[in-house]
Design an enzyme around this catalytic site. Structure first.
Site, PDB file in Angstrom:
ATOM      1  N   LYS A 173     -11.792 -61.497 -13.214  1.00 54.73           N
ATOM      2  CA  LYS A 173     -12.666 -60.849 -14.193  1.00 54.73           C
ATOM      3  C   LYS A 173     -12.426 -61.430 -15.582  1.00 54.73           C
ATOM      4  O   LYS A 173     -13.359 -61.803 -16.288  1.00 54.73           O
ATOM      5  CB  LYS A 173     -12.319 -59.351 -14.185  1.00 54.73           C
ATOM      6  CG  LYS A 173     -13.291 -58.454 -14.866  1.00 54.73           C
ATOM      7  CD  LYS A 173     -12.783 -57.004 -14.894  1.00 54.73           C
ATOM      8  CE  LYS A 173     -12.553 -56.415 -13.517  1.00 54.73           C
ATOM      9  NZ  LYS A 173     -12.305 -54.951 -13.576  1.00 54.73           N
ATOM     10  N   LYS A 224      -2.291 -55.004 -12.846  1.00 58.20           N
ATOM     11  CA  LYS A 224      -2.803 -53.649 -12.623  1.00 58.20           C
ATOM     12  C   LYS A 224      -1.633 -52.728 -12.357  1.00 58.20           C
ATOM     13  O   LYS A 224      -0.606 -53.171 -11.826  1.00 58.20           O
ATOM     14  CB  LYS A 224      -3.735 -53.630 -11.413  1.00 58.20           C
ATOM     15  CG  LYS A 224      -4.676 -52.451 -11.386  1.00 58.20           C
ATOM     16  CD  LYS A 224      -5.855 -52.685 -12.299  1.00 58.20           C
ATOM     17  CE  LYS A 224      -6.857 -51.579 -12.252  1.00 58.20           C
ATOM     18  NZ  LYS A 224      -8.153 -52.029 -12.779  1.00 58.20           N
TER      19      LYS A 224
HETATM   20  N1  GLU Z   1      -9.291 -50.703 -15.863  1.00 60.76           N
HETATM   21  C1  GLU Z   1     -10.355 -51.493 -16.376  1.00 60.76           C
HETATM   22  C2  GLU Z   1     -10.764 -52.560 -15.370  1.00 60.76           C
HETATM   23  O1  GLU Z   1     -10.581 -52.407 -14.189  1.00 60.76           O
HETATM   24  C3  GLU Z   1     -10.055 -52.032 -17.757  1.00 60.76           C
HETATM   25  C4  GLU Z   1      -8.921 -52.984 -17.854  1.00 60.76           C
HETATM   26  C5  GLU Z   1      -8.566 -53.352 -19.290  1.00 60.76           C
HETATM   27  O2  GLU Z   1      -9.257 -52.962 -20.205  1.00 60.76           O
HETATM   28  O3  GLU Z   1      -7.551 -54.043 -19.448  1.00 60.76           O
HETATM   29  O4  GLU Z   1     -11.353 -53.540 -15.691  1.00 60.76           O
END
Ligand code: GLU
Length: 488
Positions: free
Chosen positions: A107, A119
């Protein structure tokens, strides 16, 4: 008598098992790398999760010690800090956290946020605890991660995810500051904080806003719409949303109120609302906040069989809650022509194949929900620069625009006032951009640019027939370039 196996028995023996979330991410990754020409071994290096830290800690609650299990997984450190949310849910497990960390790597690469992927998760049902208890638990979890540099402005920067929000991020930031009293950049240790604790305008809405911008970009390309059997604009399109949490709610309300889309279905834990003429998203959201579910919502019919609503006819389906909600079981019955994955991993790899074969266009999670991490990136930059976006330029910009307006008005006077500026235009033109406008503009630009990089691959290569594979190709190629630049 025939010796042929019964058709059902045969079918059962042939049915491949539903891949888990982690397997799904790996299968999708493999599908994409098979089309790439990576140096030997690099594919494996990128796919595997670098490290997962598991912590078990005790907190004294209600007169006894309760033990909790938490994880922080680092998928790829090709760029640092690594980035990704922390999830509070009783379903959290190592496999899930690792799959989510891998998705964060891709991402961030896809939307050019300069981070590796990470994560975290805590295995807890947050609804079972009061605010004070949650604070104790969050701070203790944060303490365990901070002392191992798994929360750190230059190494690992968490953010909200399912079951966490601004409140938890403020506790984490404060915990870090207490443990690092001389770190001038301490606020950059976590994103998604409230504004008064170093947050940024527009972070709460960011993921839902990103979904809206992604759809707007999709609808700018007639060729892409045609692939989904759609035409025209978002106006009047029938949308079903699964999950009216932070992401689902913001996506739905923006699409309804700003783009004229019709939200005909809302699926929640306790049932699903369906109304062909369109539901009032804000009223339903209010109702859920007050009553905890949709079952008694007075202004629409509530169906206990949520699955049926997910399979109802619509133009756009937005799964915005959990992973693995579209499976090999229900994929053949999904009637939407376009699915945008606002959640992480809502479609299993098996379902993905079925839907692709049926010609359903899927806007993949790693792109569709990247609005959150994009605005997190802006927040991190804001924290490191110690200044609000727009603070230096806003009034100067207004003053320059005022010069133009004054000049035009003088011109109008000299021509005997035969024309004048539209007062609405004048107001809008004169107003300098504040932080929220700048954040939205940066997010919009990010979503458009990333979409274009995906669609170039989608339409440019004969061996790429879907947006997910295109997204993986773009992301993996960028991660591979980083590794190559590092000499790996
Ligand atoms: N938890 C969100 C995601 O899955 C945001 C992650 C972030 O802002 O670092 O993209």
């Amino acid at each position: 008598m025939s010796t042929q196996p019964k058709p059902e028995a045969h079918a059962q023996a042939q049915t491949p098992a539903e891949p888990s979330f982690r397997q799904s991410v790996d299968l999708m990754f493999n599908r994409a790398v098979a089309l790439m020409d990576l140096p030997p071994g690099l594919e494996q290096k990128i796919r595997v999760c670098n490290a997962t830290y598991t912590v078990r800690f005790g907190v004294r609650l209600r007169g006894k010690i309760e033990t909790f299990t938490g994880y922080r997984s680092v998928h790829s450190e090709h760029m640092e800090p690594v980035k990704g949310g922390i999830r509070f849910a009783d379903t959290v497990n190592q496999d899930e956290v690792e799959a989510l960390a891998a998705l964060m790597t891709y991402k961030c690469a896809l939307v050019e946020a300069p981070f590796g992927g990470s994560k975290g998760g805590l295995c807890i049902d947050p609804r079972q605890y009061d605010e004070h208890e949650l604070e104790l638990i969050t701070r203790r979890f944060a303490y365990e991660l901070i002392k191992r540099d798994l929360i750190n402005p230059s190494q690992n920067v968490p953010a909200p995810d399912m079951g966490t929000g601004e409140r938890e991020m403020a506790w984490i930031a404060d915990q870090y500051a207490r443990m690092n009293t001389t770190d001038i950049n301490s606020r950059a240790c976590v994103t998604g904080k409230p504004l008064n604790a170093g947050g940024i305008a527009g972070r709460v809405e960011a993921t839902g806003r990103g979904v809206q911008y992604a759809l707007r970009e999709f609808f700018r390309h007639p060729e892409d719409m045609a692939a989904a059997g759609l035409a025209g604009s978002l106006d009047g399109k029938r949308v079903i949303v699964q999950g009216l949490g932070n992401v689902g709610y913001h996506a739905a309300t923006f699409l309804q109120n700003e783009d004229g889309a019709k939200i005909i279905g809302i699926i929640e834990r306790d049932g699903a609302l369906y109304d062909e003429t369109g539901l009032d998203v804000d009223a339903v959201h209010e109702w859920i906040l007050r009553h905890g579910g949709v079952s008694d919502y007075p202004d629409a019919r509530c169906h206990e069989d949520s699955a049926a609503v997910m399979e109802a006819e619509c133009d756009i389906l937005i799964p915005a809650a959990l992973e693995g909600v579209i499976t090999m079981q229900n994929a053949p019955r999904i009637q939407a022509r376009l699915i945008i994955e606002a959640a992480n991993g809502p479609i299993t790899a098996g379902a993905d194949e079925i839907l692709r074969d049926r010609g359903v266009v899927i806007i993949p999670d790693m792109y569709a929900n990247a609005g959150g991490v994009t605005v997190s990136y802006f927040e991190w930059v804001k924290n490191l620069s110690h200044i609000r976006f727009g603070r230096m330029q806003r009034r100067q910009e207004e003053a320059r625009h005022q010069l133009v307006v004054d000049q035009l008005e003088r011109l109008s006077d000299s021509l005997g006032k035969t024309w004048s500026l539209d007062p609405q235009f004048k107001d809008r033109y004169l107003r300098g951009a504040d932080e929220l406008e700048l954040v939205r503009s940066g997010l919009d630009d990010t979503m458009r640019t990333a979409y274009q990089s995906m669609r170039q691959v989608w339409h440019g290569r004969a061996d790429v027939t879907d947006l997910r594979t295109a997204a993986y190709l773009v992301a993996i190629d960028r991660v591979a370039s980083s590794y190559r630049a590092k000499g790996l």
